[in-house]
Design a protein around this motif. Structure first.
Motif, mmCIF file in Angstrom:
data_model
loop_
_atom_site.group_PDB
_atom_site.id
_atom_site.type_symbol
_atom_site.label_atom_id
_atom_site.label_comp_id
_atom_site.label_asym_id
_atom_site.label_seq_id
_atom_site.Cartn_x
_atom_site.Cartn_y
_atom_site.Cartn_z
ATOM 1 N N SER A 1 28.571 67.554 -31.579
ATOM 2 C CA SER A 1 29.167 66.865 -30.435
ATOM 3 C C SER A 1 28.872 67.669 -29.175
ATOM 4 O O SER A 1 28.691 68.881 -29.231
ATOM 5 N N GLY A 2 28.818 66.970 -28.072
ATOM 6 C CA GLY A 2 28.561 67.623 -26.797
ATOM 7 C C GLY A 2 27.650 66.791 -25.922
ATOM 8 O O GLY A 2 27.164 65.732 -26.335
ATOM 9 N N PRO A 3 27.381 67.272 -24.715
ATOM 10 C CA PRO A 3 26.606 66.479 -23.762
ATOM 11 C C PRO A 3 25.157 66.244 -24.173
ATOM 12 O O PRO A 3 24.521 65.316 -23.671
ATOM 13 N N ILE B 1 27.865 71.411 -30.211
ATOM 14 C CA ILE B 1 28.498 72.334 -31.149
ATOM 15 C C ILE B 1 28.864 71.576 -32.412
ATOM 16 O O ILE B 1 29.148 70.375 -32.366
ATOM 17 N N GLN B 2 28.830 72.293 -33.525
ATOM 18 C CA GLN B 2 29.237 71.723 -34.805
ATOM 19 C C GLN B 2 30.124 72.734 -35.514
ATOM 20 O O GLN B 2 29.787 73.916 -35.599
ATOM 21 N N LEU B 3 31.263 72.262 -36.003
ATOM 22 C CA LEU B 3 32.174 73.091 -36.782
ATOM 23 C C LEU B 3 32.105 72.641 -38.231
ATOM 24 O O LEU B 3 31.993 71.446 -38.514
ATOM 25 N N LEU C 1 27.865 76.131 -35.390
ATOM 26 C CA LEU C 1 26.472 75.994 -34.973
ATOM 27 C C LEU C 1 26.550 75.525 -33.523
ATOM 28 O O LEU C 1 27.058 74.433 -33.262
ATOM 29 N N ALA C 2 26.122 76.367 -32.606
ATOM 30 C CA ALA C 2 26.190 76.019 -31.187
ATOM 31 C C ALA C 2 24.793 75.966 -30.604
ATOM 32 O O ALA C 2 23.947 76.812 -30.910
ATOM 33 N N VAL C 3 24.553 74.967 -29.790
ATOM 34 C CA VAL C 3 23.256 74.758 -29.143
ATOM 35 C C VAL C 3 23.447 75.014 -27.649
ATOM 36 O O VAL C 3 24.311 74.397 -27.015
ATOM 37 N N TRP C 4 22.636 75.922 -27.117
ATOM 38 C CA TRP C 4 22.751 76.330 -25.716
ATOM 39 C C TRP C 4 21.460 76.016 -24.972
ATOM 40 O O TRP C 4 20.371 76.089 -25.542
ATOM 41 N N ALA C 5 21.587 75.705 -23.692
ATOM 42 C CA ALA C 5 20.411 75.421 -22.870
ATOM 43 C C ALA C 5 19.541 76.665 -22.703
ATOM 44 O O ALA C 5 18.329 76.551 -22.535
ATOM 45 N N SER C 6 20.155 77.859 -22.772
ATOM 46 C CA SER C 6 19.388 79.097 -22.639
ATOM 47 C C SER C 6 20.193 80.250 -23.234
ATOM 48 O O SER C 6 21.410 80.146 -23.424
ATOM 49 N N THR C 7 19.506 81.348 -23.488
ATOM 50 C CA THR C 7 20.170 82.556 -23.995
ATOM 51 C C THR C 7 21.130 83.110 -22.957
ATOM 52 O O THR C 7 22.232 83.557 -23.295
ATOM 53 N N ALA D 1 35.063 73.418 -23.424
ATOM 54 C CA ALA D 1 35.094 72.072 -22.845
ATOM 55 C C ALA D 1 34.428 72.016 -21.480
ATOM 56 O O ALA D 1 33.907 70.967 -21.084
ATOM 57 N N SER D 2 34.415 73.142 -20.757
ATOM 58 C CA SER D 2 33.818 73.137 -19.425
ATOM 59 C C SER D 2 32.714 74.190 -19.286
ATOM 60 O O SER D 2 32.312 74.505 -18.174
#
Length: 199
Positions: free
Chosen positions: A63-65, A122-124, A136-142, A114-115
């Motif tokens: 879930s997430g943007p 993110i996935q729990l 498992l978190a997905v980030w735009a950058s390190t 949330a902000s």
């Protein structure tokens, strides 16, 4: 990554990054009763490690943007770029006191995420047999991932991680240009590859 961020990254221990596990384990603890009921985590079971995906792992959808609301799938990174993925594994310490602290930190981290700029998805996930949780978190950058690591809610959890999580916790992160590399299975594989016995 900037030199400043690289130096901060080197100084961060796995204890610090592992505080992100609080998010997943908060889900487990929110469904648990007191010490008088339920089953103790099976941390002595060789199948219950960060490098071995639990047979009964139940993962929520990403879930997430960055998730397409129509398909429920993660959108690929922009052409020519990649995401930074972090994967964590941990087992909460038993006891009502630990559970109460967990819920406090879990709420603060939920509000921060949330902000949080740069969080794509993110996935729990949780395992009843091992009493474990994974993120498992997905980030735009390190850099944006480490901005979260240094955020007030996460720093507070870092300071308390040894009071919240069994010492067998594990964390890793990697770059992924393809969404096919963004799975709990890949996270477990990379955790296993980073274990001292695998080196």
């Amino acid at each position: 990554m900037t030199t400043r961020m690289l130096n901060e990254t080197i100084e961060l221990s796995s204890r610090a990054i592992a505080a992100a596990i609080v998010a997943a384990l908060g889900v487990i603890l929110s469904g648990c009763g007191s010490d008088s009921g339920g089953t103790a985590p099976q941390t002595s079971d060789p199948e219950c490690t960060g490098g071995a995906l639990e047979a009964d792992l139940q993962a929520a959808p990403l879930s997430g943007p960055g998730v397409d609301p129509e398909t429920g799938k993660l959108r690929p990174p922009p052409e020519g770029s990649s995401y930074t993925i972090s994967a964590t594994y941990g087992v909460p310490l038993p006891g009502d006191a630990a559970r109460e602290k967990y819920m406090q930190y879990f709420g603060a981290i939920q509000a921060q995420l949330a902000s949080q700029p740069g969080l794509v998805a993110i996935q729990l996930a949780q395992s009843s047999s091992c009493g474990s949780g994974r993120t498992l978190a997905v980030w735009a950058s390190t850099d944006e991932m480490y901005a979260f690591v240094m955020s007030p809610a996460h720093v507070a959890a870092m300071d308390a991680v040894n009071e919240l999580i069994e010492p067998n916790y594990a964390v890793t992160h990697w770059e992924a240009a393809s969404v096919d590399e963004i799975t709990q299975e890949e996270g477990a594989r990379r955790i296993k590859a980073s274990e001292p016995s695998a080196r």
